[in-house]
Each structure stands twice: as C-alpha cells, then as structure tokens.
Design an enzyme around this catalytic site. Structure first.
Site, PDB file in Angstrom:
ATOM      1  N   LYS A   1      46.825 -89.577 -32.661  1.00  0.00           N
ATOM      2  CA  LYS A   1      47.098 -89.658 -31.219  1.00  0.00           C
ATOM      3  C   LYS A   1      45.777 -89.675 -30.486  1.00  0.00           C
ATOM      4  O   LYS A   1      44.903 -88.842 -30.748  1.00  0.00           O
ATOM      5  CB  LYS A   1      47.914 -88.419 -30.797  1.00  0.00           C
ATOM      6  CG  LYS A   1      48.289 -88.409 -29.340  1.00  0.00           C
ATOM      7  CD  LYS A   1      49.621 -89.098 -29.106  1.00  0.00           C
ATOM      8  CE  LYS A   1      49.840 -89.487 -27.661  1.00  0.00           C
ATOM      9  NZ  LYS A   1      49.189 -90.769 -27.263  1.00  0.00           N
TER      10      LYS A   1
ATOM     11  N   LYS B   1      40.787 -81.277 -29.988  1.00  0.00           N
ATOM     12  CA  LYS B   1      41.477 -81.172 -28.703  1.00  0.00           C
ATOM     13  C   LYS B   1      42.990 -81.142 -28.929  1.00  0.00           C
ATOM     14  O   LYS B   1      43.706 -80.298 -28.393  1.00  0.00           O
ATOM     15  CB  LYS B   1      41.103 -82.384 -27.841  1.00  0.00           C
ATOM     16  CG  LYS B   1      41.756 -82.399 -26.486  1.00  0.00           C
ATOM     17  CD  LYS B   1      41.557 -83.720 -25.791  1.00  0.00           C
ATOM     18  CE  LYS B   1      40.095 -84.122 -25.785  1.00  0.00           C
ATOM     19  NZ  LYS B   1      39.812 -85.149 -24.796  1.00  0.00           N
TER      20      LYS B   1
ATOM     21  N   LYS C   1      41.565 -92.642 -31.959  1.00  0.00           N
ATOM     22  CA  LYS C   1      41.015 -93.238 -30.731  1.00  0.00           C
ATOM     23  C   LYS C   1      40.803 -94.722 -30.982  1.00  0.00           C
ATOM     24  O   LYS C   1      40.695 -95.137 -32.143  1.00  0.00           O
ATOM     25  CB  LYS C   1      39.682 -92.574 -30.378  1.00  0.00           C
ATOM     26  CG  LYS C   1      39.240 -92.770 -28.944  1.00  0.00           C
ATOM     27  CD  LYS C   1      39.913 -91.819 -27.976  1.00  0.00           C
ATOM     28  CE  LYS C   1      39.643 -92.210 -26.530  1.00  0.00           C
ATOM     29  NZ  LYS C   1      40.149 -91.187 -25.595  1.00  0.00           N
TER      30      LYS C   1
ATOM     31  N   GLY D   1      46.149 -94.402 -22.814  1.00  0.00           N
ATOM     32  CA  GLY D   1      45.062 -94.973 -22.006  1.00  0.00           C
ATOM     33  C   GLY D   1      43.787 -94.157 -22.100  1.00  0.00           C
ATOM     34  O   GLY D   1      43.743 -93.071 -22.674  1.00  0.00           O
ATOM     35  N   ASP D   2      42.730 -94.699 -21.549  1.00  0.00           N
ATOM     36  CA  ASP D   2      41.448 -94.008 -21.368  1.00  0.00           C
ATOM     37  C   ASP D   2      40.711 -94.862 -20.337  1.00  0.00           C
ATOM     38  O   ASP D   2      41.360 -95.602 -19.572  1.00  0.00           O
ATOM     39  CB  ASP D   2      40.688 -93.900 -22.705  1.00  0.00           C
ATOM     40  CG  ASP D   2      39.458 -92.982 -22.635  1.00  0.00           C
ATOM     41  OD1 ASP D   2      39.630 -91.762 -22.649  1.00  0.00           O
ATOM     42  OD2 ASP D   2      38.315 -93.488 -22.536  1.00  0.00           O
TER      43      ASP D   2
ATOM     44  N   THR E   1      45.669 -84.920 -16.770  1.00  0.00           N
ATOM     45  CA  THR E   1      44.313 -84.534 -17.199  1.00  0.00           C
ATOM     46  C   THR E   1      43.583 -83.809 -16.065  1.00  0.00           C
ATOM     47  O   THR E   1      42.990 -82.744 -16.267  1.00  0.00           O
ATOM     48  CB  THR E   1      43.523 -85.764 -17.669  1.00  0.00           C
ATOM     49  OG1 THR E   1      44.308 -86.467 -18.635  1.00  0.00           O
ATOM     50  CG2 THR E   1      42.210 -85.350 -18.307  1.00  0.00           C
TER      51      THR E   1
ATOM     52  N   ASN F   1      41.162 -92.025 -12.912  1.00  0.00           N
ATOM     53  CA  ASN F   1      42.381 -91.233 -13.089  1.00  0.00           C
ATOM     54  C   ASN F   1      42.103 -89.727 -13.134  1.00  0.00           C
ATOM     55  O   ASN F   1      42.737 -88.944 -12.432  1.00  0.00           O
ATOM     56  CB  ASN F   1      43.090 -91.700 -14.375  1.00  0.00           C
ATOM     57  CG  ASN F   1      44.265 -90.816 -14.719  1.00  0.00           C
ATOM     58  OD1 ASN F   1      44.161 -89.938 -15.569  1.00  0.00           O
ATOM     59  ND2 ASN F   1      45.372 -91.015 -14.039  1.00  0.00           N
TER      60      ASN F   1
END
Ligand code: NDP
Length: 460
Positions: free
Chosen positions: A104, A128, A140, A179-180, A224, A255
């Site tokens: 993830k 994390k 990632k 997303g990132d 976040t 974001n």
C-alpha cells in the site's frame, strides 16, 4: 525534549557495529541512490537501542532483508501528446514489504521521480503503515511524467498507458496504490477506469483516493493534513502547549498543506504563510484559506496570485525563505529535504517550539538533529503524516463491505488512529531510553511490528 543520548553500553556498541555493516551493504548495492540511503540511515540509527535490548532482530538478520524490496518494477509509458508527438516516460512500482498486508502506498507523478525517490518513499511507507495498526504492507510508485501544463486529455492518455502496464501487478489483495504529489482524484479516476476495462471487473478496492461517487471515502482528501494537526496537537498538549493562539507556517499549498491549514485554523491557530514550488506568501493577518483553495484546487494557478487579491500580503520568490518567518509551529508539507540544517537553525533562532512533518522526509538528517538538540518538539513524517494512508485503509475496508461511512465516523477513526500512533511512538521512545524523541520512538514502534511478522512468517 532531551537530545539523543550518546551510544555507550557494550550491547549498543555491538548493535551499532551490526547496523553500520548492513548500511555499508545498502550503500554498495544502491550506489547513487542518495535519498534511499538517507531514509535507510535515519531508520537504522534509531534502531540501535532496540537491537541492543532485543538482539533477536539481529539474529534473524531482519535489517538486511527489510532493505531489499520484494519486487521493483520499472516500465515504459508511451503516450501521444496533443500535437500528435509520441512521448515516453518511465513508470515505477516498488513492492517493498508484504509482512502485514497487501502493498500500500501512493503514486507520484513529478519530473524528479527516479528509483531512489521511489525506494525511499516505499521504505518509509513500510513503517508508517505498520504504525497505523492497519493490515497493510509497504509500497510506492510513480513516474517522471510532469502533469503541470498538460491538458486533461494528455493526462488521461498518459494515465491509461501507465495503468496498461501496472494493472498486471496490482489488485485489492495484492497491491493498492493511491495518490501522492501530482496524483489526485482526477488521475486516480482515469487509472481506475482503465483498470476496470482491462480486468473486466469492478474491483473498487484496487485504488484508494477515488471520488466519492464510485467507492471513495469521505474525509480521505482531508486525512493527511487533519491527521498531521491531530498528531501535533497531542504532542503540544503533552508539553503544555496548544495550537490555540499559535503562529503557524505551512510549506506547500497542495493536498496536505491545504487541509493542515484548515485544521490548524479550526484549532485557533493563525497560519501566516504557505508556498508552492516557485515561492511563498506571507500574510501577517492570517491566510485566507478560501483564496488559497480557489487558486490551487480550482484554478490551478501560482500562489503568487494571492497577493493581488489580498494586498496586505507579501510574495517572495524561492522556497527556503519561508523558514525565516518567525513562528511557534512549522509544518513542512511540500517535499523531501525542504528543511536543511541552516533553515532548522533559523527556525530555532526565531523561537520555533514544534515542527510537524506533513511531507515525507522534509527535514534532512542534520536538520532533524538541530531541532532535537535545541529542544524543539519534533513530529517525524512517518508518524505525523500517516493519517492519509490510514484513511486509505478505511476506504479499502468500506469497499470490501460495500458500505460508506459518514465524514464524522471516518474523521473520528482518523483522530483515534493518530492518538494511538502518538502513544505507541511515545511509549517506544520511553522504553528504549529516548524519552520525548518521537523519531526514535516511531521508527522502533513501526519496525517491531513488521519484524515480528517477518519472523513469524519464516524466511520467505
Ligand atoms: P501535492 O502535489 O498536492 O502538493 C505539493 C505542493 O508542494 C504543491 O503546492 C507544490 O507546488 C509544492 N511544492 C513542491 N515542491 C516544493 C518546494 N520545493 N518548495 C515549496 N513547495 C513545493 O502533493 P501532496 O500535498 O499530496 O504531498 C505533499 C507531501 O506530502 C509529499 O512529500 C507527499 O509524499 C507527502 N504525503 C502526501 C500524502 C497524501 O495523502 N497526499 C500522504 C502522506 C504524505 P506546485 O503547486 O508549484 O506544484
């Protein structure tokens, strides 16, 4: 907060030697991958007290195993731009560790993306995700594609080509991207559509960060930034401080930054600055968040345009100057290594009391040392920005149950998760002799969960 004590005991010397040996292997195997080496070094150093006390992890050589991605996929992403030219970008997915659940972690679209960046992010993600207490492994991915200045059709064609390769490696029980930087609900939507077409099935849980209309979770967009502020609030309260009445500086205006600003303002803080990759704005009266949202979320403009709407505010070119603005709390929410030792020193001289990392690895190792040695409360990104992935895991849970929870329910769960991450990081810091050092505490707490699962599952 106490600065990190010196390594002294014999057990710590043995642990130190072991960690250094494995770090040499990492450097030799991953030459020129400096961001990855930096992320590994930061975690390795903080694990020395754990290995000194519990040598079982050295016996199983978990360290050498955990730094080796289970799988690293790179692929070409050809696409056609609006002028009819054929373009090609490079795609990545690192499936780092699956001890706790399906891989993830987000996808980043930015010209700086390379295997070092993706591996540093994937490595951090393992710990994390473990800290959230949810059943998710670490991964990632991304591409060196630059979405800036691209038309919607170009973005759609690119994301479809990206998914045409990626789809064979992911799935709701295998690997669940999100997303990132450069990947929001629009990009996730296009990728979900292409995955659905290729698979011939509506597998809602294959991606998170989806729009609410087709399986997205309420409060994911805010998670976040809100989670960061919840975490920092715990840390402040533990030390007799509060957001109420504090002056706050936030870097970025994406974001994470926008929703960190929103929650900090709700908690009574005055947020006086934010930035984008060109420069930063300073509004001594406190930022007008509606204007920031309109400029960055709706119109996709530059942050400098804020001062045309609010003449009392000032704009400065360049990114690092933002850390020279005096503040009580600094929340770096833009990108890696945005606070170096010099910026950290400036923050200290100007009286900063707390730094909470919304971005991944925004402080260099030297900067983190400067903050800790000067008694600044320091919330490392691995713990403080885990709210996004935590709510992504809640999105997966809702998709599995084919249910949607209310905003309030998700937000409440997010708040509880951030509280628990703060507690487990604090407890680990105390147990291993570094009270108040959340960097050491978070790294140890996350590592232990993954390492114990790896030992139980055997050498696989
Ligand atoms: P976005 O793409 O939404 O926003 C990034 C913001 O940072 C943009 O405003 C961008 O400016 C700005 N920026 C980029 N580089 C710099 C720089 N050098 N100095 C100042 N500003 C800069 O990304 P996110 O908000 O999603 O991510 C931000 C950080 O948070 C990243 O490190 C990410 O990995 C991390 N993170 C994100 C999570 C999420 O849920 N989204 C979860 C956990 C961590 P511009 O508008 O010019 O591009």
């Amino acid at each position: 907060m106490n600065p990190t004590p010196q390594v002294i005991s014999n057990d710590e010397k043995v642990a130190n030697e072991y960690v250094n040996q494995v770090f040499e292997i990492v450097k030799n195997r991953n030459p020129y991958e400096f961001e990855f080496q930096q992320a590994v070094k930061e975690i390795f150093d903080s694990l020395i007290p754990l290995f000194a006390k519990d040598p079982i992890y050295m016996k199983h050589n978990i360290l050498e195993r955990i730094v080796e991605p289970e799988r690293l996929i790179t692929f070409s992403v050809p696409w056609v731009d609006d002028q009819g030219n054929v373009q090609v970008n490079r795609g990545f997915r690192v499936q780092f560790n699956s001890a706790l659940g399906p891989y993830k972690g987000g996808l980043r679209f930015h010209p700086s993306v390379n295997s070092s960046i993706i591996k540093f992010l994937g490595f951090e993600q393992i710990f994390k995700n473990a800290l959230t207490g949810q059943p998710i492994g670490g991964g990632k991915g991304g591409s060196d594609f630059n979405p800036k200045g691209k038309s919607d059709r170009e973005i759609m064609r690119f994301t479809q080509s990206f998914m045409t390769e990626l789809y064979r490696y992911i799935g709701p029980d295998v690997d669940v991207p999100a997303g990132d930087i450069g990947v929001g609900a629009k990009e996730i939507g296009y990728m979900f559509g292409q995955y659905k077409k290729l698979r011939g099935a509506f597998e809602a849980g294959v991606l998170t960060g989806k729009s609410i209309g087709f399986g997205g979770s309420l409060a994911r967009k805010e998670a976040t930034g809100y989670g960061l502020v919840y975490f920092v609030q715990e840390m402040l309260k533990d030390n007799g401080l509060d957001f109420e009445g504090a002056t706050v500086v936030v870097s970025g205006s994406g974001n994470v930054a926008i929703y960190a600003i929103e929650k900090a303002q709700q908690f009574g803080a005055k947020v006086v600055a934010c930035s984008d990759s060109n420069g930063y704005i300073y509004d001594p009266n406190g930022l007008n968040l509606d204007t920031v949202k309109q400029l960055k979320e709706v119109e996709e403009k530059r942050i400098r345009e804020y001062v045309e709407i609010h003449p009392g505010a000032e704009y400065y070119e360049g990114c690092t100057g933002i850390w020279s603005i005096p503040c009580d709390i600094a929340l770096p929410c833009a990108t890696q290594n945005e606070i170096d030792a010099e910026s950290a020193n400036t923050l200290v001289v100007n009286g900063v009391k707390a730094v909470g990392e919304g971005a991944n690895m925004p402080s260099t190792i030297e900067a983190a040392h400067v903050l800790l040695e000067n008694g600044v409360l320091y919330a490392p990104g691995k713990a403080a920005n885990a709210g996004g992935v935590a709510v992504s895991a809640l999105e997966m849970a809702q998709n599995s149950m084919r249910l949607s929870w209310t905003f309030e329910k998700v937000d409440q769960k997010l708040h509880e998760i951030m509280h628990n991450i703060y507690l487990s990081s604090t407890e680990a810091a105390n147990e291993y002799g570094h009270p108040g050092n959340l960097l050491v505490g978070a790294n140890i707490a996350g590592f232990k969960k993954v390492a114990q699962a790896m030992i139980s599952q055997g050498v696989v």
